[in-house]
Design an enzyme around this catalytic site. Structure first.
Site, PDB file in Angstrom:
ATOM      1  N   HIS A  34      25.320  38.935  34.735  1.00 51.86           N
ATOM      2  CA  HIS A  34      25.148  37.864  33.573  1.00 51.86           C
ATOM      3  C   HIS A  34      24.552  36.595  34.326  1.00 51.86           C
ATOM      4  CE1 HIS A  34      28.903  36.021  34.732  1.00 51.86           C
ATOM      5  NE2 HIS A  34      29.517  37.201  34.454  1.00 51.86           N
ATOM      6  N   HIS A  37      26.100  35.501  37.467  1.00 50.43           N
ATOM      7  CA  HIS A  37      25.899  36.127  38.706  1.00 50.43           C
ATOM      8  C   HIS A  37      24.419  35.511  39.309  1.00 50.43           C
ATOM      9  CE1 HIS A  37      28.616  39.218  36.855  1.00 50.43           C
ATOM     10  NE2 HIS A  37      29.220  39.092  37.995  1.00 50.43           N
ATOM     11  N   GLY A 149      31.644  32.841  42.557  1.00 47.39           N
ATOM     12  CA  GLY A 149      31.673  32.024  41.373  1.00 47.39           C
ATOM     13  C   GLY A 149      33.037  31.142  41.268  1.00 47.39           C
ATOM     14  N   LEU A 150      33.219  30.215  40.892  1.00 48.28           N
ATOM     15  CA  LEU A 150      34.206  29.170  40.867  1.00 48.28           C
ATOM     16  C   LEU A 150      35.040  29.679  39.510  1.00 48.28           C
ATOM     17  CD1 LEU A 150      33.535  25.735  41.944  1.00 48.28           C
ATOM     18  CD2 LEU A 150      35.258  27.143  42.842  1.00 48.28           C
ATOM     19  N   ASP A 152      36.476  32.146  39.159  1.00 46.28           N
ATOM     20  CA  ASP A 152      37.695  32.943  39.956  1.00 46.28           C
ATOM     21  C   ASP A 152      38.137  32.117  40.813  1.00 46.28           C
ATOM     22  OD1 ASP A 152      37.242  35.626  38.278  1.00 46.28           O
ATOM     23  OD2 ASP A 152      35.359  35.549  39.005  1.00 46.28           O
ATOM     24  N   SER A 187      31.519  35.872  31.879  1.00 43.55           N
ATOM     25  CA  SER A 187      32.328  36.761  32.111  1.00 43.55           C
ATOM     26  C   SER A 187      31.844  38.219  31.543  1.00 43.55           C
ATOM     27  CB  SER A 187      33.851  36.593  31.984  1.00 43.55           C
ATOM     28  OG  SER A 187      34.754  37.645  32.117  1.00 43.55           O
ATOM     29  N   SER A 188      32.130  39.208  32.484  1.00 43.54           N
ATOM     30  CA  SER A 188      31.825  40.716  31.983  1.00 43.54           C
ATOM     31  C   SER A 188      32.633  40.941  31.043  1.00 43.54           C
ATOM     32  CB  SER A 188      31.929  41.423  33.245  1.00 43.54           C
ATOM     33  OG  SER A 188      31.026  41.032  34.192  1.00 43.54           O
TER      34      SER A 188
HETATM   35  O1  PAF Z   1      34.430  38.582  41.454  1.00 49.36           O
HETATM   36  C1  PAF Z   1      34.272  39.697  41.756  1.00 49.36           C
HETATM   37  O2  PAF Z   1      33.283  40.251  40.732  1.00 49.36           O
HETATM   38  C2  PAF Z   1      34.918  40.591  42.420  1.00 49.36           C
HETATM   39  O3  PAF Z   1      36.358  40.412  42.734  1.00 49.36           O
HETATM   40  C3  PAF Z   1      34.301  41.020  44.140  1.00 49.36           C
HETATM   41  C4  PAF Z   1      34.303  39.572  44.756  1.00 49.36           C
HETATM   42  C5  PAF Z   1      32.946  41.447  43.814  1.00 49.36           C
HETATM   43  C6  PAF Z   1      34.900  41.793  44.761  1.00 49.36           C
HETATM   44  O4  PAF Z   1      35.317  43.177  44.356  1.00 49.36           O
END
Ligand code: PAF
Length: 288
Positions: A34, A37, A149-150, A152, A187-188
């Site tokens: 999305h 990313h 991405g922040l 996470d 988010s997915s």
């Molecule tokens: O944030 C994500 O999509 C995943 O945790 C990552 C960093 C690609 C690791 O699989």
């Protein structure tokens, strides 16, 4: 954009670039891309000559009750988006290439303390899986820079700590969360929300905002701030909206320890269930 699934092809391409004196930025993903990313790819362009992205739905970071089989896989769409964003190389390995001996026999990377609470507590083993795959991908791609991405937030801290602890010569670039107009973080997992759930999901972000404002106001008035009491009120608002709060804490922005009176760099971390989706969000609060 070239797509490769073999390690040898990936290494050969990166080696060629290196011989030409070019720098490499890396954007690891699990696909189902999305705008969040794509903003990572845009950031990557600012820091290196060539961009490598990966799509790998990493089984090691999914818990036993988490449905990896149904994780959305949208490769053709993802390739189109990455191409449009100017990605040079996409690495799409299969699980047997990444974990040839299976997960049970796989060496792993564990980043202590910072991985323990919050999402680490709700999803045991999750950050071991994240650290292990990111370490492996870093060894394969050997980038100069990697973008995360922040949204996470805890994941970014885990990776930053891993890079320092294991002396990896890679700069980690945290990238701001992209949000819908409602404030809902992209988010997915938003794909699991029904229309009704989507209408209530922004309560998560709104409550974090409210809490951030209370903290800033308390600090400005030099009041003692009841982080725990305020966090409970914010969680109640989220629950009253129809979500189910998993955790909501005010923490030190780097150590992720519970916030104390002297801390001026804070982050509010939260996760809440909304129907089938488990949403996470955070808000950084800088007091000085
Ligand atoms: O944030 C994500 O999509 C995943 O945790 C990552 C960093 C690609 C690791 O699989």
């Amino acid at each position: 954009m070239k797509t490769v699934s073999q390690i040898s092809e990936l290494r050969a391409q990166v080696k060629t670039w290196r011989q030409q004196g070019l720098t490499v930025a890396f954007v690891p993903t699990m696909g189902n891309l999305h705008a969040g990313h794509i903003s990572l790819v845009a950031e990557a362009h600012k820091h290196a000559d060539k961009i490598v992205a990966s799509i790998f739905v990493n089984p090691m970071q999914f818990g036993v009750n988490e449905d990896i089989e149904n994780y959305p896989r949208t490769m053709i769409n993802d390739q189109q988006k990455l191409t449009a964003a100017g990605t040079d190389l996409l690495f799409t390995p299969s699980p047997d290439i990444i974990y040839p001996k299976g997960l049970a026999k796989q060496s792993f990377v564990e980043v202590p303390n910072i991985s323990d609470g919050y999402c680490g507590e709700s999803r045991p083993g999750h950050f071991r899986g994240v650290a292990t795959i990111v370490c492996k991908l870093f060894n394969l791609v050997q980038p100069d820079v990697a973008c995360f991405g922040l949204k996470d937030y805890q994941q970014v801290q885990v990776i930053q700590r891993m890079v320092v602890d294991l002396s990896m010569p890679i700069t980690i670039m945290p990238v701001a969360t992209i949000r819908e107009e409602s404030g809902l973080a992209l988010s997915s997992r938003n794909g699991y929300l029904t229309a009704e759930e989507k209408a209530i999901a922004p309560a998560l972000h709104q409550s974090l905002h409210w809490l951030g404002e209370q903290i800033s106001a308390g600090y400005a008035q030099q009041d003692s701030i009841d982080f725990i009491g305020l966090a409970k009120q914010a969680a109640k608002t989220i629950n009253d909206a129809g979500l189910h709060t998993d955790y909501l804490h005010v923490c030190h922005a780097q150590t992720l320890q519970p916030a104390s009176e002297d801390d001026t760099q804070l982050v509010i971390l939260a996760a809440a269930h909304c129907g089938k989706a488990r949403l996470i969000d955070n808000l950084q609060v800088k007091l000085a």
